[in-house]
Structure formats: structure tokens, C-alpha cells
Design a protein around this motif. Structure first.
Motif, PDB file in Angstrom:
ATOM      1  N   ILE A  65       5.546  27.668   7.638  1.00 24.57           N
ATOM      2  CA  ILE A  65       4.765  29.276   7.648  1.00 24.57           C
ATOM      3  C   ILE A  65       4.928  30.063   8.936  1.00 24.57           C
ATOM      4  CG2 ILE A  65       3.055  30.129   6.588  1.00 24.57           C
ATOM      5  CD1 ILE A  65       2.896  28.227   4.653  1.00 24.57           C
ATOM      6  N   ALA A  66       4.550  29.285  10.196  1.00 27.56           N
ATOM      7  CA  ALA A  66       4.307  29.943  11.757  1.00 27.56           C
ATOM      8  C   ALA A  66       5.319  30.348  11.781  1.00 27.56           C
ATOM      9  CB  ALA A  66       3.367  28.743  12.660  1.00 27.56           C
ATOM     10  N   LEU A  67       6.884  29.759  11.272  1.00 30.93           N
ATOM     11  CA  LEU A  67       7.491  30.412  11.954  1.00 30.93           C
ATOM     12  C   LEU A  67       8.435  31.211  11.555  1.00 30.93           C
ATOM     13  CD1 LEU A  67       9.946  26.752  12.940  1.00 30.93           C
ATOM     14  CD2 LEU A  67       9.080  28.316  14.453  1.00 30.93           C
ATOM     15  N   GLU A  68       7.603  30.796  10.039  1.00 31.09           N
ATOM     16  CA  GLU A  68       8.329  32.115   9.423  1.00 31.09           C
ATOM     17  C   GLU A  68       8.012  33.769   9.080  1.00 31.09           C
ATOM     18  OE1 GLU A  68       9.156  30.216   4.768  1.00 31.09           O
ATOM     19  OE2 GLU A  68       9.104  32.820   4.625  1.00 31.09           O
ATOM     20  N   ALA A  69       6.343  33.727   9.203  1.00 27.06           N
ATOM     21  CA  ALA A  69       5.909  34.566   9.724  1.00 27.06           C
ATOM     22  C   ALA A  69       6.114  35.171  10.916  1.00 27.06           C
ATOM     23  CB  ALA A  69       4.840  33.527   9.201  1.00 27.06           C
ATOM     24  N   SER A  70       6.525  34.472  12.201  1.00 24.03           N
ATOM     25  CA  SER A  70       7.081  34.977  12.789  1.00 24.03           C
ATOM     26  C   SER A  70       8.647  35.286  12.743  1.00 24.03           C
ATOM     27  CB  SER A  70       7.451  34.082  13.947  1.00 24.03           C
ATOM     28  OG  SER A  70       5.796  33.603  14.413  1.00 24.03           O
ATOM     29  N   GLY A  71       9.225  35.423  11.766  1.00 25.44           N
ATOM     30  CA  GLY A  71      10.722  35.611  11.541  1.00 25.44           C
ATOM     31  C   GLY A  71      12.091  35.074  12.526  1.00 25.44           C
ATOM     32  N   ILE A  72      12.052  33.829  12.303  1.00 22.95           N
ATOM     33  CA  ILE A  72      12.631  32.538  12.336  1.00 22.95           C
ATOM     34  C   ILE A  72      13.177  32.343  10.915  1.00 22.95           C
ATOM     35  CG2 ILE A  72      13.139  30.348  13.507  1.00 22.95           C
ATOM     36  CD1 ILE A  72      11.916  32.492  15.379  1.00 22.95           C
ATOM     37  N   ARG A 147       8.843  34.358  27.573  1.00 15.30           N
ATOM     38  CA  ARG A 147       8.292  36.289  27.925  1.00 15.30           C
ATOM     39  C   ARG A 147       9.650  36.949  28.309  1.00 15.30           C
ATOM     40  NH1 ARG A 147       2.814  35.280  29.231  1.00 15.30           N
ATOM     41  NH2 ARG A 147       3.504  34.635  30.951  1.00 15.30           N
ATOM     42  N   ARG A 148      10.348  36.213  29.232  1.00 10.36           N
ATOM     43  CA  ARG A 148      11.774  36.991  29.845  1.00 10.36           C
ATOM     44  C   ARG A 148      12.779  36.892  28.984  1.00 10.36           C
ATOM     45  NH1 ARG A 148      14.502  33.879  34.155  1.00 10.36           N
ATOM     46  NH2 ARG A 148      12.894  32.253  33.685  1.00 10.36           N
ATOM     47  N   TYR A 149      12.559  35.944  27.738  1.00  5.52           N
ATOM     48  CA  TYR A 149      13.600  36.247  26.935  1.00  5.52           C
ATOM     49  C   TYR A 149      13.522  36.344  25.853  1.00  5.52           C
ATOM     50  CZ  TYR A 149      16.450  33.259  30.027  1.00  5.52           C
ATOM     51  OH  TYR A 149      17.120  33.488  31.352  1.00  5.52           O
ATOM     52  N   GLY A 150      11.921  37.233  25.242  1.00 10.05           N
ATOM     53  CA  GLY A 150      11.467  37.531  23.716  1.00 10.05           C
ATOM     54  C   GLY A 150      11.662  36.239  23.254  1.00 10.05           C
ATOM     55  N   LEU A 151      11.173  35.052  23.209  1.00  8.37           N
ATOM     56  CA  LEU A 151      11.521  34.011  22.331  1.00  8.37           C
ATOM     57  C   LEU A 151       9.413  34.014  21.824  1.00  8.37           C
ATOM     58  CD1 LEU A 151      13.586  31.590  24.863  1.00  8.37           C
ATOM     59  CD2 LEU A 151      14.154  33.569  22.900  1.00  8.37           C
ATOM     60  N   LYS A 152       9.580  33.798  21.028  1.00  2.00           N
ATOM     61  CA  LYS A 152       8.161  33.221  19.925  1.00  2.00           C
ATOM     62  C   LYS A 152       7.902  31.543  20.562  1.00  2.00           C
ATOM     63  CE  LYS A 152       7.912  36.891  17.528  1.00  2.00           C
ATOM     64  NZ  LYS A 152       6.778  37.710  17.666  1.00  2.00           N
ATOM     65  N   ALA A 204      -0.739  37.099  10.972  1.00  3.81           N
ATOM     66  CA  ALA A 204      -1.698  36.598  10.061  1.00  3.81           C
ATOM     67  C   ALA A 204      -1.854  37.238   8.827  1.00  3.81           C
ATOM     68  CB  ALA A 204      -2.717  36.764  10.771  1.00  3.81           C
ATOM     69  N   GLY A 205      -1.391  38.273   8.738  1.00  3.86           N
ATOM     70  CA  GLY A 205      -1.421  38.836   7.462  1.00  3.86           C
ATOM     71  C   GLY A 205      -0.400  37.958   7.132  1.00  3.86           C
ATOM     72  N   ARG A 206       1.053  38.036   7.154  1.00  5.40           N
ATOM     73  CA  ARG A 206       2.052  37.447   6.872  1.00  5.40           C
ATOM     74  C   ARG A 206       1.972  35.687   6.451  1.00  5.40           C
ATOM     75  NH1 ARG A 206       5.564  38.538  10.869  1.00  5.40           N
ATOM     76  NH2 ARG A 206       5.586  41.237  11.356  1.00  5.40           N
ATOM     77  N   ILE A 207       1.862  35.753   7.257  1.00  5.68           N
ATOM     78  CA  ILE A 207       0.708  33.949   6.525  1.00  5.68           C
ATOM     79  C   ILE A 207      -0.274  33.497   5.439  1.00  5.68           C
ATOM     80  CG2 ILE A 207      -0.308  31.699   7.596  1.00  5.68           C
ATOM     81  CD1 ILE A 207       0.645  33.032  10.104  1.00  5.68           C
ATOM     82  N   ARG A 208      -1.220  34.826   5.588  1.00  6.22           N
ATOM     83  CA  ARG A 208      -1.822  34.453   4.445  1.00  6.22           C
ATOM     84  C   ARG A 208      -1.156  35.008   2.692  1.00  6.22           C
ATOM     85  NH1 ARG A 208      -6.514  34.055   5.935  1.00  6.22           N
ATOM     86  NH2 ARG A 208      -7.491  34.440   7.908  1.00  6.22           N
TER      87      ARG A 208
END
Ligand SMILES: *Cc1c(COP(=O)(O)O)cnc(C)c1O
Length: 364
Positions: A65-72, A147-152, A204-208
Motif C-alpha cells: 500500500i505504501a508503494l501504491e500510494a507513492s505512485g509505483i 534525492r538526486r534521482y527523484g526516487l521514493k 497518508a490520505g491515499r493510504i487511508r
């Protein structure tokens, strides 16, 4: 018999409080997303000094769910370690993304930050460092790269509740921290359970939404979600243990110190605690070329031991389409062949540890 983990000893110590907490849940009958779940979320957020904590049904779901909410999602690549429990990479494939395995450091068993950059491609979207066995992954270089590559950065904290990296709690260093309350973990329920922490309100909103059928208002569904809520009964039990988690981890740490002083063999590598890290010893894992013999002698003496993990993920059938040249993840393969985890739980006694040390030293 000395087991790997003895959950009965902890229950006996906390029985009064746990039984009372359960009685209250049964009397209250708010079994789904009840008061204990919200209280535990608030307490775990406060413990980590972070704004958001969201209970979910397991550590595996926390990661997914954390991955999905982070757009993966489909077609993305996610960098992680091959030396971990299958769930870490399983969730990546479940989201139709691809796990990309990076070799580990043989001293901490964690992902080697120096080998990450060469695996970053245009499709890379996230890194999942795992704080394996309770030892923090080397987060500063990982977060710098991200940070340098814009990764979660999604931290797999399943084995390391309460561990510190440079004075900061693990789980608060990346974008999301994912915990498991599986019964054998450092902070545990009596069944499945998990939690995601994050400082990002929108994530967090997406996770909920995702954990509750994509719904914020009953019978209104915004996105395709999951049935993945932390159980009220588990939350009530975990709250009893959360009050004591630092003392429970301290007990593990002093057991580790005693193990170090009673295992005298120079051919055995003891687990490293890197400078600036607080290891919480989910496992006390030694390395030896003589592993099979040590295991056999321990077994003869009625002492349990276990191999976490015998087959690294890049060699598992389920990930065969992610397979690289065999020799490229040599450290993970060597560790898989040499590691041995010894009994470790807060209620283990000094006498038991001395006996285990003695048996190991005489197992030559
Ligand atoms: C236990 C564990 C998980 C999965 O947690 P569950 O609650 O069993 O789903 C994920 N990653 C690691 C490293 C674990 O040890």
C-alpha cells in the motif's frame, strides 16, 4: 529445549494487562477501525515524532500500500536487497513493477549503498531498504541517491521497530516506513498486523483510502482499494507491548552483549553494530563456514537455530525473470550459505545464553 522465540513467556508476564485489554474490546464490540486502532496509530506516530501512522492488515500490505500510494505501478523498477523475506520484493511484482536486486554488505547484511547507482535506470522509481535483523540500513547515502534521482524511499522496518540510525528512528528517514506486527517481530500482536508511518499528508490520505476499499465516506468509493485494516484485537494487544518496547529492545541488546562475550571461537563472525546505529537484534545472526555442523550440534543439545535466509531472492523461481548473472550478487549468496541465527527474545535468560555459547565453542 531452548526455542528461537518463546512467545508464552511474554504472555505470562503481560497476561493481566492483555486479558483486560481484550475484555474491553469484546465489551466495546467496535471490532473494525475501533478506538484501539486509532489510539495505537496516535501512539506510534508520537513514538516516531511523525504526523501520520496508518494501521493495515500486515507488514506485507504495509509495503504494498505504501508503494501504491507513492505512485509505483506497472513497468516501474524498484531497487531492493536480495537478502530479505520474500514479501519485500513480492509486493513490487504484485504491483506489476519489477524488483531490481542490489548486493549487500556482508557485515550488516543490508543493501550496499555503493552498488545502488549502477542499477538505477530511467524506469527506477523507488528504493526499498530493509533494516534486516534489526540493524539499520545505511540510510544517508541511500536518501542522497534518492534525492538526486527523484526516487521514493520506502523503508522495510518489519524487523527493526525502535532501531536508531544516527540518532533518528528508522521509518522516519525515507518517505514511508512499513512495520509488521507478526507474532515473532520485536513489537508484535497475536496474529497479522502492520503499520505505515509517513510525514506526507497526501500520501497518508491515499493510504487511508487504499486500506479501506478506496473509501473515506461510507459507500462512496474513489479508488480501487483493499480490505486491509489493522484488527482491533491486535491493536489492543500491541498497545500493551508498545509501552514497553524500549525495555524489550534493551533486553535483546544486553542478550547480544552476553552472546558476544560467551562465543569465543575466532572462526565465527559476530553481528556488527555500525557506529551511530542502535541495533535492536530482531535476530542475533552469526556467520561461519562450519554452519551445518554448529546447527547439528545445537540441535543435539536441544537448542534451536535457524537460517534466515537460505536462498536469496534473485535465485528464487518466483523472481526468475529478474535474474541477473549469478556471480553478480556474490555477497548475498555467501551470506546465505554461512549465516545462522541463534535464539533471541527478551525473556531469554543469561543462563540459556551461556549454555548456547558453551555448546557452540565445543562444536568444533
Ligand atoms: C515479516 C516481514 C515482512 C512481512 O510482514 P508480514 O506482517 O508477515 O506480512 C516484510 N519484510 C520483512 C523484512 C519481514 O521480516
Amino acid at each position: 529445549m531452548i526455542p528461537m522465540v518463546d512467545l508464552k513467556r511474554q504472555y505470562q508476564l503481560l497476561k493481566g494487562e492483555i486479558d483486560a485489554a481484550l475484555e474491553e474490546v469484546f465489551q466495546g464490540t467496535q471490532f473494525i477501525l475501533g478506538p484501539n486502532v486509532s489510539a495505537l496509530e496516535a501512539e506510534i506516530a508520537a513514538y516516531h515524532d511523525i504526523s501520520q501512522a496508518i494501521g493495515v492488515a500486515s507488514g506485507t500490505d504495509a509495503l504494498q500500500i505504501a508503494l501504491e500510494a507513492s505512485g509505483i505501478g506497472e513497468g516501474d523498477e524498484v531497487i531492493t536487497t536480495p537478502f530479505t523475506f520474500v514479501a519485500t520484493a513480492e509486493v513490487v511484482s504484485r504491483l506489476r513493477a519489477r524488483p531490481v536486486f542490489v548486493d549487500i554488505r556482508p557485515d550488516t547484511f543490508n543493501i550496499d549503498p555503493e552498488r545502488i547507482e549502477e542499477k538505477i535506470s530511467a524506469a527506477t522509481k523507488a528504493i526499498i531498504p530493509v533494516h534486516l535483523f534489526g540493524h539499520p540500513a545505511d540510510m544517508d547515502p541511500i536518501c542522497d541517491l534518492a534525492r538526486r534521482y527523484g526516487l521514493k524511499v520506502i523503508e522495510d522496518c518489519a524487523q527493526a521497530f525502535g532501531a536508531l540510525y544516527r540518532g533518528r528512528k528508522i521509518g522516519t528517514l525515507g518517505h514511508c516506513g512499513c512495520f509488521s506486527f507478526f507474532p515473532s517481530k520485536n513489537l508484535a500482536g497475536c496474529g497479522d498486523g502492520g503499520m505505515i508511518i509517513t510525514g506526507e499528508e497526501t500520501t497518508a490520505g491515499r493510504i487511508r483510502l487504499l486500506r479501506n476499499h478506496g473509501s473515506a465516506v461510507r459507500y462512496r468509493h474513489e479508488v480501487l482499494g483493499y480490505n486491509s485494516r489493522l484488527d482491533e484485537i491486535q491493536a489492543a494487544i500491541i498497545r500493551v507491548k508498545l509501552k514497553r518496547i524500549d525495555a524489550l529492545n534493551d533486553a535483546r541488546r544486553s542478550h547480544a552483549e552476553l552472546y558476544r562475550s560467551v562465543i569465543g571461537r575466532s572462526d565465527i563472525l559476530l553481528p556488527l553494530e555500525q557506529a551511530g546505529c542502535r541495533h535492536v537484534y530482531h535476530q542475533f545472526t552469526i556467520r561461519s563456514r562450519d554452519r551445518e555442523r554448529i546447527m547439528a550440534v545445537l540441535r543435539e543439545e536441544g537448542i534451536a537455530s535457524a537460517v534466515y535466509y537460505p536462498v536469496p531472492l534473485h535465485l528464487q523461481d518466483v523472481f526468475s525473470d529478474c535474474r541477473l548473472r549469478r556471480e553478480s550478487l556474490a555477497q548475498a549468496e555467501t551470506c546465505a550459505a554461512e549465516v545462522l541465527s541463534l535464539p533471541m527474545f527478551p525473556e531469554l535468560t543469561d543462563e540459556e545464553i551461556r549454555r548456547i555459547g558453551d555448546v557452540i565453542d565445543h562444536a568444533i
